[in-house]
Write a protein that holds these residues in place. Sequence first.
Motif, PDB file in Angstrom:
ATOM      1  N   ARG A  20       0.449  -1.001  -0.296  1.00 11.28           N
ATOM      2  CA  ARG A  20      -0.683   0.158   0.462  1.00 11.28           C
ATOM      3  C   ARG A  20       0.633   1.709   0.068  1.00 11.28           C
ATOM      4  O   ARG A  20       0.458   2.525  -0.380  1.00 11.28           O
ATOM      5  CB  ARG A  20      -1.055   0.126   1.437  1.00 11.28           C
ATOM      6  N   HIS A  21       1.884   1.236   0.603  1.00 15.63           N
ATOM      7  CA  HIS A  21       2.724   2.606   0.840  1.00 15.63           C
ATOM      8  C   HIS A  21       3.953   2.388  -0.230  1.00 15.63           C
ATOM      9  O   HIS A  21       4.408   2.962  -0.700  1.00 15.63           O
ATOM     10  CB  HIS A  21       3.593   2.116   1.722  1.00 15.63           C
ATOM     11  N   SER A  92      -4.694   6.633  -5.019  1.00 17.12           N
ATOM     12  CA  SER A  92      -4.616   7.378  -3.460  1.00 17.12           C
ATOM     13  C   SER A  92      -5.181   6.253  -2.145  1.00 17.12           C
ATOM     14  O   SER A  92      -5.908   6.131  -2.136  1.00 17.12           O
ATOM     15  CB  SER A  92      -5.137   8.979  -3.691  1.00 17.12           C
ATOM     16  N   ILE A  93      -3.985   5.906  -1.233  1.00 14.10           N
ATOM     17  CA  ILE A  93      -4.323   5.069  -0.301  1.00 14.10           C
ATOM     18  C   ILE A  93      -4.723   5.871   0.938  1.00 14.10           C
ATOM     19  O   ILE A  93      -6.029   5.304   1.584  1.00 14.10           O
ATOM     20  CB  ILE A  93      -3.285   4.012  -0.015  1.00 14.10           C
ATOM     21  N   PRO A  94      -4.509   6.793   1.057  1.00  9.05           N
ATOM     22  CA  PRO A  94      -4.594   8.178   1.949  1.00  9.05           C
ATOM     23  C   PRO A  94      -6.951   8.589   1.418  1.00  9.05           C
ATOM     24  O   PRO A  94      -7.448   8.722   2.852  1.00  9.05           O
ATOM     25  CB  PRO A  94      -4.188   9.218   2.469  1.00  9.05           C
ATOM     26  N   ASN A  95      -7.232   9.049   0.710  1.00 10.19           N
ATOM     27  CA  ASN A  95      -8.365   9.235   0.177  1.00 10.19           C
ATOM     28  C   ASN A  95      -8.844   8.395  -0.180  1.00 10.19           C
ATOM     29  O   ASN A  95     -10.031   8.563  -0.795  1.00 10.19           O
ATOM     30  CB  ASN A  95      -7.800  10.059  -1.496  1.00 10.19           C
ATOM     31  N   LYS A  96      -8.346   7.053   0.039  1.00 11.81           N
ATOM     32  CA  LYS A  96      -9.451   6.191  -0.787  1.00 11.81           C
ATOM     33  C   LYS A  96     -10.306   5.399  -1.610  1.00 11.81           C
ATOM     34  O   LYS A  96     -11.320   5.645  -1.939  1.00 11.81           O
ATOM     35  CB  LYS A  96     -10.450   5.358   1.051  1.00 11.81           C
ATOM     36  N   ARG A  97      -9.241   6.104  -2.523  1.00  8.85           N
ATOM     37  CA  ARG A  97      -9.430   6.358  -3.841  1.00  8.85           C
ATOM     38  C   ARG A  97      -9.377   5.344  -5.256  1.00  8.85           C
ATOM     39  O   ARG A  97      -8.595   5.691  -4.894  1.00  8.85           O
ATOM     40  CB  ARG A  97     -10.213   7.880  -3.673  1.00  8.85           C
ATOM     41  N   THR A 144     -14.471   4.813  -4.880  1.00 11.13           N
ATOM     42  CA  THR A 144     -14.121   4.451  -3.171  1.00 11.13           C
ATOM     43  C   THR A 144     -14.890   3.688  -2.339  1.00 11.13           C
ATOM     44  O   THR A 144     -15.169   3.413  -2.934  1.00 11.13           O
ATOM     45  CB  THR A 144     -14.983   6.128  -2.807  1.00 11.13           C
ATOM     46  N   ASP A 146     -14.079   1.909   2.174  1.00  6.39           N
ATOM     47  CA  ASP A 146     -13.953   2.015   3.496  1.00  6.39           C
ATOM     48  C   ASP A 146     -12.887   1.183   4.011  1.00  6.39           C
ATOM     49  O   ASP A 146     -13.511  -0.487   2.988  1.00  6.39           O
ATOM     50  CB  ASP A 146     -15.247   1.822   4.013  1.00  6.39           C
TER      51      ASP A 146
END
Length: 234
Positions: A20-21, A92-97, A144, A146
């Motif tokens: 993920r990073h 975008s992992i931070p924005n879950k998108r 997107t 959750d």
Amino acid sequence: MCFLGGSLAIMPDYIQVCHRHEPELSKCLKNSVHSLRPYLAKGIKELNIPPLEPLYIGDLNILDGSAGLTVLVKKLSIKGASNFEITKLRASIPNKRFDFELILPHLQGEGLYELNGNVLALPIKGKGPFTGNFTNFVAYVKVTYDVKNVNDLEYLQVKDFVLKIRTGKGNLKLENLFNGDKVLGDVINDTINQNFESFTNEIIAPIARALQEKFLVITTKILENFTYNELFPV
């Protein structure tokens, strides 16, 4: 959405894991999705994912007469959907998108139609079989999600899945227009194909919604069967 509350014992070869990073997450995801294509074409039985080839859409109410034209399509089946090519992908992992653009190089469709009204100012009526070839249609997809906890395991859950299509080139052939009058039928078919982009722009929205539902099922099935950490380890 029904989560299994557990995961498959071994990550199958057709799932390419992306950390993920990692710096090139978008590139990794693109390669991962592309590696799935031959499996999606045949279907993935252990994940309850039906085959994409052919992709059975079924019955669609394309136009309801409000614009002077009624178009019904029945038993619509499409070949070539598994040959998509992702041209752009942004993760975008931070924005879950996830946002991506893909091209559908060649689709072949067939089914039955019922049509009544006016096409490009020409009166038209008919019902019967149709075939179509569609080249270089472009789809834009936004996903997107959750993160949901199930039995102390984290899973990704689709929050929103939107697919829109920009039409490309192609041709349609409608059989049995005007009760089989070949002269009038050829005129209408030629007129539609000379104005293919304008005609398909009018009817593409319900087809895009049907494709959106099919691809959402595939995405959901994959996310249900593997944990967040299995798909995107730290």
